[in-house]
Motif scaffolding. Structure first.
Motif, PDB file in Angstrom:
ATOM      1  N   PHE A 117      14.859  -1.392  -2.705  1.00  0.00           N
ATOM      2  CA  PHE A 117      14.635  -0.337  -1.711  1.00  0.00           C
ATOM      3  C   PHE A 117      13.268  -0.528  -1.087  1.00  0.00           C
ATOM      4  CE2 PHE A 117      11.902   1.679  -4.765  1.00  0.00           C
ATOM      5  CZ  PHE A 117      12.509   1.411  -5.971  1.00  0.00           C
ATOM      6  N   LEU A 118      13.028   0.284  -0.099  1.00  0.00           N
ATOM      7  CA  LEU A 118      11.781   0.167   0.637  1.00  0.00           C
ATOM      8  C   LEU A 118      10.836   1.277   0.211  1.00  0.00           C
ATOM      9  CD1 LEU A 118      13.316  -0.458   4.129  1.00  0.00           C
ATOM     10  CD2 LEU A 118      12.296  -2.128   2.626  1.00  0.00           C
ATOM     11  N   TRP A 119       9.592   0.901   0.183  1.00  0.00           N
ATOM     12  CA  TRP A 119       8.606   1.870  -0.269  1.00  0.00           C
ATOM     13  C   TRP A 119       7.442   1.840   0.705  1.00  0.00           C
ATOM     14  CZ3 TRP A 119       9.004   4.636  -4.874  1.00  0.00           C
ATOM     15  CH2 TRP A 119       7.867   5.370  -5.235  1.00  0.00           C
ATOM     16  N   GLU A 120       6.955   3.020   1.030  1.00  0.00           N
ATOM     17  CA  GLU A 120       5.859   3.024   1.981  1.00  0.00           C
ATOM     18  C   GLU A 120       4.534   2.932   1.258  1.00  0.00           C
ATOM     19  OE1 GLU A 120       5.479   6.474   4.305  1.00  0.00           O
ATOM     20  OE2 GLU A 120       3.788   5.656   5.446  1.00  0.00           O
ATOM     21  N   LEU A 121       3.798   1.956   1.648  1.00  0.00           N
ATOM     22  CA  LEU A 121       2.564   1.707   0.931  1.00  0.00           C
ATOM     23  C   LEU A 121       1.469   2.674   1.334  1.00  0.00           C
ATOM     24  CD1 LEU A 121       2.131  -0.358  -1.112  1.00  0.00           C
ATOM     25  CD2 LEU A 121       1.015  -1.780   0.546  1.00  0.00           C
ATOM     26  N   ASN A 122       1.629   3.211   2.486  1.00  0.00           N
ATOM     27  CA  ASN A 122       0.557   4.019   3.016  1.00  0.00           C
ATOM     28  C   ASN A 122       0.560   5.423   2.453  1.00  0.00           C
ATOM     29  OD1 ASN A 122      -1.596   3.991   4.622  1.00  0.00           O
ATOM     30  ND2 ASN A 122      -0.523   4.717   6.438  1.00  0.00           N
ATOM     31  N   ASN A 123       1.627   5.742   1.845  1.00  0.00           N
ATOM     32  CA  ASN A 123       1.795   7.127   1.440  1.00  0.00           C
ATOM     33  C   ASN A 123       1.131   7.340   0.095  1.00  0.00           C
ATOM     34  OD1 ASN A 123       2.577   9.674   0.931  1.00  0.00           O
ATOM     35  ND2 ASN A 123       4.712   9.167   0.505  1.00  0.00           N
ATOM     36  N   PHE A 124      -0.036   7.916   0.139  1.00  0.00           N
ATOM     37  CA  PHE A 124      -0.742   8.092  -1.114  1.00  0.00           C
ATOM     38  C   PHE A 124      -0.255   9.289  -1.892  1.00  0.00           C
ATOM     39  CE2 PHE A 124      -2.721   4.558  -0.062  1.00  0.00           C
ATOM     40  CZ  PHE A 124      -4.076   4.401  -0.306  1.00  0.00           C
ATOM     41  N   GLU A 125       0.733   9.914  -1.394  1.00  0.00           N
ATOM     42  CA  GLU A 125       1.314  11.004  -2.160  1.00  0.00           C
ATOM     43  C   GLU A 125       2.560  10.572  -2.896  1.00  0.00           C
ATOM     44  OE1 GLU A 125       0.012  14.142  -2.050  1.00  0.00           O
ATOM     45  OE2 GLU A 125      -1.609  13.219  -0.931  1.00  0.00           O
ATOM     46  N   SER A 126       2.875   9.318  -2.794  1.00  0.00           N
ATOM     47  CA  SER A 126       4.150   8.919  -3.375  1.00  0.00           C
ATOM     48  C   SER A 126       4.058   8.923  -4.891  1.00  0.00           C
ATOM     49  CB  SER A 126       4.533   7.534  -2.889  1.00  0.00           C
ATOM     50  OG  SER A 126       3.565   6.617  -3.337  1.00  0.00           O
ATOM     51  N   ASP A 127       5.171   9.067  -5.504  1.00  0.00           N
ATOM     52  CA  ASP A 127       5.169   9.304  -6.930  1.00  0.00           C
ATOM     53  C   ASP A 127       6.303   8.514  -7.581  1.00  0.00           C
ATOM     54  OD1 ASP A 127       5.081  12.343  -8.918  1.00  0.00           O
ATOM     55  OD2 ASP A 127       4.705  10.238  -9.370  1.00  0.00           O
ATOM     56  N   PRO A 128       6.001   7.402  -8.174  1.00  0.00           N
ATOM     57  CA  PRO A 128       7.077   6.625  -8.795  1.00  0.00           C
ATOM     58  C   PRO A 128       7.752   7.367  -9.930  1.00  0.00           C
ATOM     59  CG  PRO A 128       5.067   5.346  -8.706  1.00  0.00           C
ATOM     60  CD  PRO A 128       4.733   6.710  -8.276  1.00  0.00           C
ATOM     61  N   GLU A 129       7.003   8.230 -10.587  1.00  0.00           N
ATOM     62  CA  GLU A 129       7.614   8.967 -11.687  1.00  0.00           C
ATOM     63  C   GLU A 129       8.703   9.890 -11.169  1.00  0.00           C
ATOM     64  OE1 GLU A 129       4.235   8.528 -11.843  1.00  0.00           O
ATOM     65  OE2 GLU A 129       4.532   7.084 -13.441  1.00  0.00           O
ATOM     66  N   GLU A 130       8.386  10.541 -10.054  1.00  0.00           N
ATOM     67  CA  GLU A 130       9.378  11.423  -9.465  1.00  0.00           C
ATOM     68  C   GLU A 130      10.607  10.635  -9.066  1.00  0.00           C
ATOM     69  OE1 GLU A 130       8.463  14.665  -8.846  1.00  0.00           O
ATOM     70  OE2 GLU A 130      10.500  15.124  -8.249  1.00  0.00           O
ATOM     71  N   PHE A 131      10.363   9.486  -8.475  1.00  0.00           N
ATOM     72  CA  PHE A 131      11.482   8.639  -8.083  1.00  0.00           C
ATOM     73  C   PHE A 131      12.321   8.273  -9.293  1.00  0.00           C
ATOM     74  CE2 PHE A 131      13.658   5.635  -5.469  1.00  0.00           C
ATOM     75  CZ  PHE A 131      14.036   4.635  -6.337  1.00  0.00           C
TER      76      PHE A 131
END
Lengths: 241, 513
Positions: A117-131
């Motif tokens: 899948f695609l992941w946005e690198l710029n998003n500093f709010e992203s949360d791999p745990e949530e994913f």
């Protein structure tokens, strides 16, 4: 959207960090003492004091009833990975609008997971745990160890990409070819990973994926039987040795 | 690392405990506290708490498949009430034990002591650490433990299954373990001293008179602490450091130069709290005191296993009241002590050291003896003794009232100068008998009430079932009615055209004819 370059406009220098909402370091352990193998992976919070490392190592050894020689090894391994992370910490990295593909290909106990899948690198709010949590919930995965494994895999890849962008930032500063060329340089160097949004969306301006790409991006979760697990393990060991 | 506060302000005095009980029983799982310590005289749930909880559970039927049974053992000293609540998920009734100082726990909320002990999630310093995440970790850990409550869960198992960073998970895990929400199997787990202090404070907060003697802890407290350096037993204070996983006795700590004195926490150990005084021991103590009086060495020998200091402290803390089912001991004790009191007037002028400790009996006895004069008090004491021995040791329930009643009677008798030992004896005996009768009646009444309420509960359940069946029947009936209506309707519909046709054909037939 057409004239919008994926790299150009919002390229800024940020202090290095893992581009997720919490700055956690993925740590992988693979220690072998006297024929006993200990493999593990988890996330660590780099703002914890260093004494935590020893405490954690002792706790793990005690819980898993490993021989005490593991304690120092584990602690050392964690420490080296942490110091490596910290060595990047002061430096700059570029962030731009970059969308990177993340691939998952892991086996946890009896579950085999393949995803892309695609992941946005710029998003500093992203949360791999949530994913990871959502992934397990949606795919109905019952094994509770899968979630953390997914999160760690994602984090590791993000970590690598972040490291790459740091090195590229350094190089582009060293190469004094002027700003525009520098941009191109870094773009071409690190752009291999990133997906060119313009190309993707430019022509059709539709967000829906093309049909032939559907199975590439579909998550696959397989439950393996015991024999398959054993076979796979044996193969992995052979590969490593 | 969460700095374990040494002596935090007691989070919950026992008096307000009634509230959290009903809060804590949320719809999902009701857990309950039973201090499974075996024979502690006066465990945390004493009579008042038991009564309060009994009323709670009966009048507040919020239960989704919880069956509450309260067995109130109001009078005896030994065991605490157990309220097993069944878990709704598993088919067999699992009882989850947690210590009563953790009863603030609720699945859906965060209590203030959590905020205090694990502050990193609540101070907003890092965006990913917020109360929601904390609740998720905490509930996940507890849920995982409860899947198999007989087995202690290790940190490593837990952190492998929870998505998140291991440092915070470890801190939450330690916190939950220390508070007995996890891995609380009530057996010999070494606990931190502040836990014992809190439970003691909670016990003391109940009622002064009923306070458990000496060690009303609800957790069977550990063995003594061994110093990891000199391997000796830590007596008064030891220094514990989690970071280095060491426990040092005071001497080693002072001698060795351990860096970062902040890492070491001072842990007080008082001998008393380490072991509970069993009934047998208390009995021995009293006997010994009666025989040997002031000679604490001999008393300690007689009791066996207790140092002099322990004996003295425990004796001093004993409540001379309802707790003791062995009446001759206490009554004799009172009189024996008061006679001792008198035999050494030079040593024990008023106020004697015993009266300082606010034992009502002792204060009264000492006061009376000083009021009345040495000889008269001696005579009174002797009379009481003979009365007791004459009556033998039946089921005399000794109480404060008896002694004070007897003392008052004696005083009045003496004051009126009627020096008649027989009448005094008779009065004493009568008073005692009456009291005994009252006590018995009270017990019967209470047990009767308990039985009745149980019956009523059962009946209510039965009626509910009946109601349900009735409702079902009613619905079936309604459906039948509906069907009937439909049939009637179609019939009427068919009837009218049929009639018309019949009419026409008749008409035709007539015409044709």
């Amino acid at each position: 959207m057409k004239s919008h370059s994926a790299w150009g406009t919002s390229k800024s220098l940020v202090k290095f960090r893992i581009p997720t909402s919490d700055n956690l370091v993925p740590i992988r352990l693979d220690i072998e003492i006297d024929g006993q193998r200990f493999r593990d992976a988890f996330t660590w919070n780099p703002s914890d004091p260093d004494s935590e490392v020893v405490v954690f190592a002792k706790r793990t050894v005690k819980d898993l009833k490993l021989p005490p020689a593991f304690v120092t090894q584990i602690a050392q391994s964690i420490q080296t990975q942490l110091t490596e992370f910290r060595s990047y910490e002061g430096q700059d990295m570029y962030t731009g609008e970059r969308v990177v593909p993340i691939k998952l290909d892991l086996r946890v106990n009896h579950t085999l997971i393949k995803d892309h899948f695609l992941w946005e690198l710029n998003n500093f709010e992203s949360d791999p745990e949530e994913f990871a949590r959502n992934f397990c919930k949606d795919m109905g995965i019952e094994d509770p160890e899968v979630g953390p494994a997914i999160a760690i895999a994602i984090r590791e890849q993000l970590y690598e990409i972040a490291v790459q962008s740091v090195t590229s930032a350094k190089e582009s500063r060293i190469s004094k070819k002027g700003r525009r060329a520098g941009e191109f340089y870094s773009a071409s160097k690190t752009g291999g990973n990133a997906v060119d949004l313009v190309k993707l969306f430019g022509n059709k301006s539709s967000v829906i994926r093309k049909r032939k790409e559907w199975d590439v991006y579909e998550p696959i979760v397989d439950l393996l039987s015991n024999e398959e697990v054993d076979a796979l393990e044996a193969k992995e060991e052979r590969n490593i040795r | 690392m969460a700095t374990g506060n040494k002596s935090p302000s007691t989070p919950i005095p026992e008096s307000s405990a009634a509230k959290p009980i009903s809060d804590a029983s949320t719809p999902t799982i009701t857990i309950d506290l039973t201090p499974p310590s075996d024979s502690t005289p006066g465990a945390i749930t004493t009579t008042s708490a038991a009564a309060a909880s009994a009323s709670n559970s009966i009048t507040a039927p919020n239960s989704i498949a919880t069956t509450t049974t309260t067995t109130a053992t109001a009078t005896s000293t030994s065991n605490s009430t157990a309220r097993p609540h069944s878990e709704q998920l598993s088919s067999d009734a699992d009882i989850i034990h947690i210590p009563s100082y953790s009863r603030w726990f609720a699945w859906n909320s965060v209590h203030e002591c959590e905020v205090r002990f694990v502050p990193e999630f609540f101070d907003g310093r890092s965006p990913s650490k917020n109360p929601r995440v904390y609740k998720y970790y905490r509930n996940a850990i507890i849920r995982r433990f409860r899947e198999n409550p007989a087995k202690k869960i290790t940190f490593t198992e837990v952190r492998k299954t929870i998505v998140g960073d291991v440092g915070s998970i470890r801190r939450i895990f330690d916190f939950l373990e220390a508070w007995g929400l996890i891995n609380y199997t009530g057996s010999s787990k070494p606990q931190l001293k502040w836990e014992e202090k809190e439970s003691k404070l909670a016990a003391a907060a109940l009622q002064g008179g009923d306070a458990a003697g000496g060690s009303g802890t609800n957790v069977t407290i550990s063995k003594s602490k061994l110093c990891s350096n000199c391997k000796g037993v830590c007596s008064f204070a030891c220094f514990a450091s989690d970071k280095h996983d060491m426990t040092l006795c005071a001497r080693c700590y002072v001698r060795g130069s351990y860096r970062d004195s902040s890492e070491f926490k001072r842990v007080e150990i008082s001998e008393e709290a380490k072991t509970d005084w069993t009934d047998k021991e208390t009995l021995q103590l009293l006997e010994a005191i009666m025989h040997y009086g002031d000679d604490w060495k001999k008393v300690a020998e007689h009791v066996g296993g207790r140092s002099e200091k322990e004996c003295v402290t425990h004796f001093v803390n004993l409540p001379f009241g309802e707790q003791f089912d062995g009446p001759p001991e206490s009554a004799e004790l009172d009189t024996a002590l008061s006679s001792q009191n008198l035999s050494r007037p030079t040593k024990r002028m008023c106020p004697s050291p015993l009266t300082d400790l606010s034992h009502p009996i002792m204060a009264q006895a000492a006061f009376l003896s000083t009021l009345v004069g040495v000889d008269v008090a001696e005579v009174a004491a002797r009379a009481a003794l003979t009365a007791l021995s004459a009556l033998g040791d039946g089921k005399l329930k000794e109480s404060f009232k008896i002694s004070s009643g007897a003392a008052k009677q004696q005083e009045s008798d003496i004051a009126s100068n009627s020096d008649d030992p027989n009448s005094m004896e008779g009065d004493l005996a009568e008073a005692r008998l009456q009291l005994e009768k009252e006590d018995e009646e009270l017990e019967k009444a209470i047990s009767g009430i308990a039985v009745q309420t149980k019956e009523i509960e059962d009946k209510i359940v039965q009626f509910e079932e009946f109601d349900l069946q009735m409702e079902r029947k009613r619905q079936q009936l309604q459906q039948l009615l509906n069907l009937l209506f439909v049939d009637q309707f179609t019939l009427s519909l068919h009837k009218t055209p049929a009639q018309q046709k019949a009419g026409e054909s008749v008409g035709e037939g007539v015409k044709a004819d």
